[in-house]
Design a protein around this motif. Sequence first.
Motif, PDB file in Angstrom:
ATOM      1  N   GLY A   1       0.698  -1.253   0.016  1.00 28.47           N
ATOM      2  CA  GLY A   1      -0.081  -0.087  -0.111  1.00 28.47           C
ATOM      3  C   GLY A   1       0.842   1.289  -0.148  1.00 28.47           C
ATOM      4  N   GLY A   2       2.081   1.149   0.012  1.00 29.92           N
ATOM      5  CA  GLY A   2       3.157   2.411   0.176  1.00 29.92           C
ATOM      6  C   GLY A   2       3.871   2.523  -1.409  1.00 29.92           C
ATOM      7  N   ASN A   3       4.901   3.116  -1.300  1.00 24.41           N
ATOM      8  CA  ASN A   3       5.543   3.564  -2.508  1.00 24.41           C
ATOM      9  C   ASN A   3       7.042   3.064  -2.360  1.00 24.41           C
ATOM     10  OD1 ASN A   3       3.422   4.631  -4.009  1.00 24.41           O
ATOM     11  ND2 ASN A   3       3.640   6.334  -2.572  1.00 24.41           N
ATOM     12  N   SER A   4       7.786   2.476  -3.379  1.00 21.58           N
ATOM     13  CA  SER A   4       9.078   2.161  -3.398  1.00 21.58           C
ATOM     14  C   SER A   4      10.080   3.554  -3.681  1.00 21.58           C
ATOM     15  CB  SER A   4       9.580   1.052  -4.100  1.00 21.58           C
ATOM     16  OG  SER A   4      10.860   0.938  -4.324  1.00 21.58           O
ATOM     17  N   LEU A   5      10.775   3.776  -2.809  1.00 21.82           N
ATOM     18  CA  LEU A   5      11.671   4.956  -3.366  1.00 21.82           C
ATOM     19  C   LEU A   5      13.078   4.424  -3.857  1.00 21.82           C
ATOM     20  CD1 LEU A   5      11.077   7.062   0.025  1.00 21.82           C
ATOM     21  CD2 LEU A   5      10.134   7.410  -2.362  1.00 21.82           C
ATOM     22  N   MET A   6      13.360   3.287  -3.383  1.00 20.30           N
ATOM     23  CA  MET A   6      14.420   2.425  -4.106  1.00 20.30           C
ATOM     24  C   MET A   6      14.433   1.101  -3.897  1.00 20.30           C
ATOM     25  SD  MET A   6      18.487   2.679  -2.871  1.00 20.30           S
ATOM     26  CE  MET A   6      19.828   1.659  -3.706  1.00 20.30           C
ATOM     27  N   PRO A   7      14.404   0.557  -4.905  1.00 21.03           N
ATOM     28  CA  PRO A   7      13.986  -1.185  -4.793  1.00 21.03           C
ATOM     29  C   PRO A   7      15.182  -1.829  -3.849  1.00 21.03           C
ATOM     30  CG  PRO A   7      14.137  -0.695  -7.076  1.00 21.03           C
ATOM     31  CD  PRO A   7      14.491   0.706  -6.404  1.00 21.03           C
ATOM     32  N   LEU A   8      14.644  -2.837  -3.127  1.00 20.21           N
ATOM     33  CA  LEU A   8      15.644  -3.495  -2.209  1.00 20.21           C
ATOM     34  C   LEU A   8      16.806  -4.504  -2.973  1.00 20.21           C
ATOM     35  CD1 LEU A   8      15.983  -4.015   0.990  1.00 20.21           C
ATOM     36  CD2 LEU A   8      14.912  -6.193   0.449  1.00 20.21           C
ATOM     37  N   GLU A   9      18.186  -3.878  -2.996  1.00 23.20           N
ATOM     38  CA  GLU A   9      19.047  -4.702  -3.809  1.00 23.20           C
ATOM     39  C   GLU A   9      20.372  -4.307  -3.156  1.00 23.20           C
ATOM     40  OE1 GLU A   9      18.542  -2.195  -7.448  1.00 23.20           O
ATOM     41  OE2 GLU A   9      19.612  -0.447  -6.616  1.00 23.20           O
ATOM     42  N   GLU A  10      21.228  -5.236  -3.661  1.00 23.18           N
ATOM     43  CA  GLU A  10      22.721  -5.231  -3.093  1.00 23.18           C
ATOM     44  C   GLU A  10      23.560  -3.790  -3.613  1.00 23.18           C
ATOM     45  OE1 GLU A  10      26.748  -7.866  -3.157  1.00 23.18           O
ATOM     46  OE2 GLU A  10      25.050  -8.555  -4.355  1.00 23.18           O
ATOM     47  N   THR A  11      24.128  -3.227  -2.354  1.00 17.71           N
ATOM     48  CA  THR A  11      25.087  -2.060  -2.806  1.00 17.71           C
ATOM     49  C   THR A  11      26.303  -2.604  -2.323  1.00 17.71           C
ATOM     50  OG1 THR A  11      24.545  -1.397  -0.512  1.00 17.71           O
ATOM     51  CG2 THR A  11      22.935  -0.752  -2.138  1.00 17.71           C
ATOM     52  N   PHE A  12      27.172  -1.590  -2.376  1.00 19.37           N
ATOM     53  CA  PHE A  12      28.669  -1.905  -2.089  1.00 19.37           C
ATOM     54  C   PHE A  12      28.830  -2.155  -0.653  1.00 19.37           C
ATOM     55  CE2 PHE A  12      28.405   2.739  -1.738  1.00 19.37           C
ATOM     56  CZ  PHE A  12      29.212   2.891  -0.322  1.00 19.37           C
TER      57      PHE A  12
END
Length: 148
Positions: free
Chosen positions: A110-121
């Motif tokens: 019911g919300g909004n993604s601001l940045m998908p969950l993903e791998e970062t450094f």
Amino acid sequence: MLPRRTQELAMKLNPYLNFDGTCQDAMETYAKILGGEILALMRFDEMPGDQDFPPEMAKKIAHARLKIGESILMASDAQGPYAPMQGTSITLNIPEPEKAEAAYNALLQGGNSLMPLEETFWAHKFGMLTDRFGTRWMVNCEKPGDWS
């Protein structure tokens, strides 16, 4: 000023959220998603003493406390004009990638993604979202290293 070690033991930061009449629903949702325990849920008409609040606030939440692990999240329904959260996020540091993904996906409903969950450094998983209550979250599952 207190000595540094005394300050570390005596002080804790506790986020305090405001809602536009959805505080109880939000806190119950966060407790369910994050495995927390609601320690307090007081309505305006339950406050001790002679309090002055608008009649429409009587059954709204004046103060809520949610324990999540060793952290406390506090909240209430806002009196007067309400503005959604801006410029701040609540960060969840979750050590297991699967649990980070589950929390992210549940909060996203019911919300909004601001940045998908993903791998970062720095993280096995990192993502940002605004939930259906208007609360901004960052979900972080750090990799071993000196990133903090």
